[in-house]
Motif scaffolding. Structure first.
Motif, PDB file in Angstrom:
ATOM      1  N   GLY A  77      26.866 -22.021  97.374  1.00 44.92           N
ATOM      2  CA  GLY A  77      25.696 -22.864  97.185  1.00 44.92           C
ATOM      3  C   GLY A  77      26.026 -24.322  97.417  1.00 44.92           C
ATOM      4  N   THR A  78      24.992 -25.140  97.402  1.00 39.77           N
ATOM      5  CA  THR A  78      25.146 -26.579  97.581  1.00 39.77           C
ATOM      6  C   THR A  78      24.179 -27.311  96.664  1.00 39.77           C
ATOM      7  OG1 THR A  78      23.489 -26.648  99.338  1.00 39.77           O
ATOM      8  CG2 THR A  78      25.782 -26.340 100.018  1.00 39.77           C
ATOM      9  N   GLY A  79      24.457 -28.574  96.461  1.00 43.26           N
ATOM     10  CA  GLY A  79      23.586 -29.435  95.670  1.00 43.26           C
ATOM     11  C   GLY A  79      24.409 -30.509  95.000  1.00 43.26           C
ATOM     12  N   ASN A  80      23.767 -31.615  94.659  1.00 40.93           N
ATOM     13  CA  ASN A  80      24.451 -32.735  94.007  1.00 40.93           C
ATOM     14  C   ASN A  80      25.687 -33.180  94.790  1.00 40.93           C
ATOM     15  OD1 ASN A  80      22.570 -32.767  91.980  1.00 40.93           O
ATOM     16  ND2 ASN A  80      23.817 -31.634  90.518  1.00 40.93           N
ATOM     17  N   ASP A  81      25.578 -33.154  96.110  1.00 41.95           N
ATOM     18  CA  ASP A  81      26.692 -33.521  96.994  1.00 41.95           C
ATOM     19  C   ASP A  81      27.905 -32.621  96.803  1.00 41.95           C
ATOM     20  OD1 ASP A  81      25.315 -35.628  98.228  1.00 41.95           O
ATOM     21  OD2 ASP A  81      25.848 -37.004  96.607  1.00 41.95           O
ATOM     22  N   LEU A  82      27.679 -31.391  96.367  1.00 47.96           N
ATOM     23  CA  LEU A  82      28.748 -30.416  96.168  1.00 47.96           C
ATOM     24  C   LEU A  82      28.497 -29.196  97.046  1.00 47.96           C
ATOM     25  CD1 LEU A  82      28.793 -30.339  92.259  1.00 47.96           C
ATOM     26  CD2 LEU A  82      30.459 -31.494  93.708  1.00 47.96           C
ATOM     27  N   ARG A  83      29.573 -28.564  97.465  1.00 46.44           N
ATOM     28  CA  ARG A  83      29.525 -27.241  98.077  1.00 46.44           C
ATOM     29  C   ARG A  83      30.471 -26.366  97.268  1.00 46.44           C
ATOM     30  NH1 ARG A  83      31.544 -27.596 103.842  1.00 46.44           N
ATOM     31  NH2 ARG A  83      32.832 -29.171 102.884  1.00 46.44           N
ATOM     32  N   TYR A  84      30.047 -25.161  96.937  1.00 45.36           N
ATOM     33  CA  TYR A  84      30.945 -24.281  96.184  1.00 45.36           C
ATOM     34  C   TYR A  84      30.912 -22.876  96.766  1.00 45.36           C
ATOM     35  CZ  TYR A  84      26.960 -22.156  93.766  1.00 45.36           C
ATOM     36  OH  TYR A  84      25.810 -21.473  93.472  1.00 45.36           O
ATOM     37  N   GLY A  85      31.983 -22.169  96.525  1.00 41.66           N
ATOM     38  CA  GLY A  85      32.086 -20.774  96.905  1.00 41.66           C
ATOM     39  C   GLY A  85      32.752 -19.991  95.788  1.00 41.66           C
ATOM     40  N   VAL A  86      32.305 -18.769  95.607  1.00 39.61           N
ATOM     41  CA  VAL A  86      32.861 -17.891  94.572  1.00 39.61           C
ATOM     42  C   VAL A  86      33.177 -16.555  95.236  1.00 39.61           C
ATOM     43  CG1 VAL A  86      32.391 -16.684  92.410  1.00 39.61           C
ATOM     44  CG2 VAL A  86      31.445 -18.970  92.779  1.00 39.61           C
ATOM     45  N   CYS A  87      34.331 -16.005  94.932  1.00 37.04           N
ATOM     46  CA  CYS A  87      34.697 -14.687  95.437  1.00 37.04           C
ATOM     47  C   CYS A  87      35.361 -13.921  94.293  1.00 37.04           C
ATOM     48  CB  CYS A  87      35.654 -14.816  96.616  1.00 37.04           C
ATOM     49  SG  CYS A  87      36.142 -13.221  97.308  1.00 37.04           S
ATOM     50  N   SER A  88      34.928 -12.694  94.079  1.00 38.44           N
ATOM     51  CA  SER A  88      35.544 -11.895  93.017  1.00 38.44           C
ATOM     52  C   SER A  88      35.878 -10.499  93.544  1.00 38.44           C
ATOM     53  CB  SER A  88      34.624 -11.805  91.800  1.00 38.44           C
ATOM     54  OG  SER A  88      33.391 -11.211  92.154  1.00 38.44           O
ATOM     55  N   MET A  89      36.909  -9.920  92.946  1.00 39.45           N
ATOM     56  CA  MET A  89      37.374  -8.590  93.322  1.00 39.45           C
ATOM     57  C   MET A  89      37.821  -7.868  92.056  1.00 39.45           C
ATOM     58  SD  MET A  89      40.467  -7.560  95.913  1.00 39.45           S
ATOM     59  CE  MET A  89      41.804  -7.821  94.750  1.00 39.45           C
ATOM     60  N   CYS A  92      30.137 -18.479  86.183  1.00 39.87           N
ATOM     61  CA  CYS A  92      28.876 -19.205  86.123  1.00 39.87           C
ATOM     62  C   CYS A  92      28.989 -20.366  87.096  1.00 39.87           C
ATOM     63  CB  CYS A  92      28.631 -19.721  84.697  1.00 39.87           C
ATOM     64  SG  CYS A  92      27.161 -20.752  84.538  1.00 39.87           S
ATOM     65  N   ALA A  93      28.005 -20.512  87.973  1.00 37.74           N
ATOM     66  CA  ALA A  93      27.959 -21.631  88.912  1.00 37.74           C
ATOM     67  C   ALA A  93      26.525 -22.149  88.923  1.00 37.74           C
ATOM     68  CB  ALA A  93      28.381 -21.180  90.307  1.00 37.74           C
ATOM     69  N   GLN A  94      26.346 -23.354  88.439  1.00 34.60           N
ATOM     70  CA  GLN A  94      24.992 -23.903  88.350  1.00 34.60           C
ATOM     71  C   GLN A  94      24.988 -25.360  88.805  1.00 34.60           C
ATOM     72  OE1 GLN A  94      22.855 -22.895  84.812  1.00 34.60           O
ATOM     73  NE2 GLN A  94      21.319 -24.488  85.149  1.00 34.60           N
ATOM     74  N   VAL A  95      24.237 -25.622  89.844  1.00 30.22           N
ATOM     75  CA  VAL A  95      24.055 -26.976  90.355  1.00 30.22           C
ATOM     76  C   VAL A  95      22.711 -27.466  89.841  1.00 30.22           C
ATOM     77  CG1 VAL A  95      23.804 -28.376  92.428  1.00 30.22           C
ATOM     78  CG2 VAL A  95      25.439 -26.492  92.398  1.00 30.22           C
ATOM     79  N   SER A 130      36.460 -24.167  82.737  1.00 31.98           N
ATOM     80  CA  SER A 130      35.178 -24.680  83.207  1.00 31.98           C
ATOM     81  C   SER A 130      35.302 -26.124  83.664  1.00 31.98           C
ATOM     82  CB  SER A 130      34.128 -24.581  82.093  1.00 31.98           C
ATOM     83  OG  SER A 130      34.443 -25.468  81.033  1.00 31.98           O
ATOM     84  N   ALA A 131      34.333 -26.510  84.480  1.00 32.76           N
ATOM     85  CA  ALA A 131      34.218 -27.901  84.913  1.00 32.76           C
ATOM     86  C   ALA A 131      32.751 -28.299  84.812  1.00 32.76           C
ATOM     87  CB  ALA A 131      34.709 -28.075  86.339  1.00 32.76           C
ATOM     88  N   LEU A 132      32.492 -29.302  84.014  1.00 30.87           N
ATOM     89  CA  LEU A 132      31.166 -29.908  83.906  1.00 30.87           C
ATOM     90  C   LEU A 132      31.251 -31.185  84.726  1.00 30.87           C
ATOM     91  CD1 LEU A 132      28.348 -29.907  82.510  1.00 30.87           C
ATOM     92  CD2 LEU A 132      29.412 -31.201  80.662  1.00 30.87           C
ATOM     93  N   ILE A 133      30.386 -31.320  85.714  1.00 32.06           N
ATOM     94  CA  ILE A 133      30.500 -32.431  86.652  1.00 32.06           C
ATOM     95  C   ILE A 133      29.269 -33.321  86.544  1.00 32.06           C
ATOM     96  CG2 ILE A 133      30.765 -33.066  89.079  1.00 32.06           C
ATOM     97  CD1 ILE A 133      32.040 -30.264  89.495  1.00 32.06           C
ATOM     98  N   SER A 134      29.494 -34.582  86.161  1.00 31.99           N
ATOM     99  CA  SER A 134      28.429 -35.580  86.113  1.00 31.99           C
ATOM    100  C   SER A 134      28.483 -36.385  87.409  1.00 31.99           C
ATOM    101  CB  SER A 134      28.628 -36.492  84.895  1.00 31.99           C
ATOM    102  OG  SER A 134      29.617 -37.471  85.164  1.00 31.99           O
ATOM    103  N   PRO A 135      27.563 -37.288  87.622  1.00 33.54           N
ATOM    104  CA  PRO A 135      27.640 -38.103  88.839  1.00 33.54           C
ATOM    105  C   PRO A 135      28.916 -38.949  88.934  1.00 33.54           C
ATOM    106  CG  PRO A 135      25.453 -38.235  87.903  1.00 33.54           C
ATOM    107  CD  PRO A 135      26.310 -37.508  86.903  1.00 33.54           C
TER     108      PRO A 135
END
Length: 196
Positions: A17-29, A41-44, A132-137
Motif C-alpha cells: 500500500g501507499t499513503g502519507n508519503d510511504l510505500r509498504y510491503g508485507v509478505c508472510s509464509m 497490522c499495516a494502516q496508513v 511496531s512503528a508508529l509514524i508521525s509526520p
C-alpha cells in the motif's frame, strides 16, 4: 514449541500500500508450523490522525489466537489510552508523552487479553512477541516486546534498532530472578526463549 509439519508451507501471502508519503510491503509464509501463528497490522492514516501511520508484526507462539488479537487491537488500545491525541505542543514533552502512551497501550492490551475467556480458562495458551512503528509526520516511534526486532536503516546503515528481550540479557535476567523465576539453558525457567 508448537507442532511441526513434515514439509514447510512455502506459499506466500503479500500485501502492499501507499499513503502519507510511504510505500509498504508485507509478505508472510507459514513455514514449518501446523498453522500460521503470525499476524500483522499495516494502516496508513489513523482515526483523527490522517497523517500518521502504524505498522506492526506479531510473532505468534503455540497458536494464532493472541497474535491475531494483537493485530486487531493494539493500535486501537494505544489510541484509546488516556489523552493520547492531546499531547503537549512542546516537542520534547510531547515525545515523552507519546512514548508513555504507546507503552500504556501495550500493557493495557496485555491486561485485557488475560481476561479473554479462552485465555483465562487455559483453553488457549498462545502468546506473541510484537514489534511496531508508529509514524508521525516528523517522528518514528518504535516499540517491541519479546525478541522481534525493528530496524531503521539509512543509506544501508542501521540508524536505530530495538533491544531484544532475551532471558540471557543481564537486565532481563535480573528482572526474571526478582520476579521469582530463573534462567537455565538461555530460557526462562528452562523453557521459554523470550522473556516478555
Amino acid at each position: 514449541m508448537g507442532a511441526i509439519l513434515d514439509t514447510p508451507h512455502t506459499d506466500k501471502t503479500t500485501e502492499n500500500g501507499t499513503g502519507n508519503d510511504l510505500r509498504y510491503g508485507v509478505c508472510s509464509m507459514q513455514g514449518w508450523r501446523v498453522e500460521m501463528e503470525d499476524a500483522h497490522c499495516a494502516q496508513v492514516g489513523l482515526p483523527d490522525l490522517d497523517d500518521w501511520s502504524f505498522f506492526a508484526v506479531f510473532d505468534g507462539h503455540a497458536g494464532a489466537y493472541v497474535s491475531a488479537h494483537c493485530a486487531q487491537n493494539l493500535l486501537k488500545t494505544i489510541l484509546q489510552t488516556e489523552k493520547f491525541r492531546q499531547y503537549p505542543t512542546a516537542v520534547e514533552t510531547a515525545l515523552q508523552k507519546i512514548k508513555l502512551k504507546i507503552r500504556d497501550g501495550f500493557l493495557t492490551l496485555d491486561e485485557k487479553m488475560k481476561q479473554l475467556p479462552e485465555v483465562e480458562s487455559g483453553e488457549d495458551i498462545s502468546g506473541s512477541t510484537a514489534v511496531s512503528a508508529l509514524i508521525s509526520p516528523s517522528h518514528f516511534f518504535f516499540a517491541n516486546c519479546g525478541d522481534s526486532r525493528g530496524v531503521l536503516s539509512r543509506d544501508g546503515v542501521t540508524a536505530f534498532s530495538t533491544f531484544d528481550h532475551k532471558p540471557v540479557n543481564p537486565i532481563e535476567k535480573d528482572r526474571i530472578q526478582r520476579a521469582g523465576g530463573s534462567v537455565m539453558i538461555q530460557r526462562v525457567n528452562g523453557s521459554l526463549a523470550v522473556s516478555r
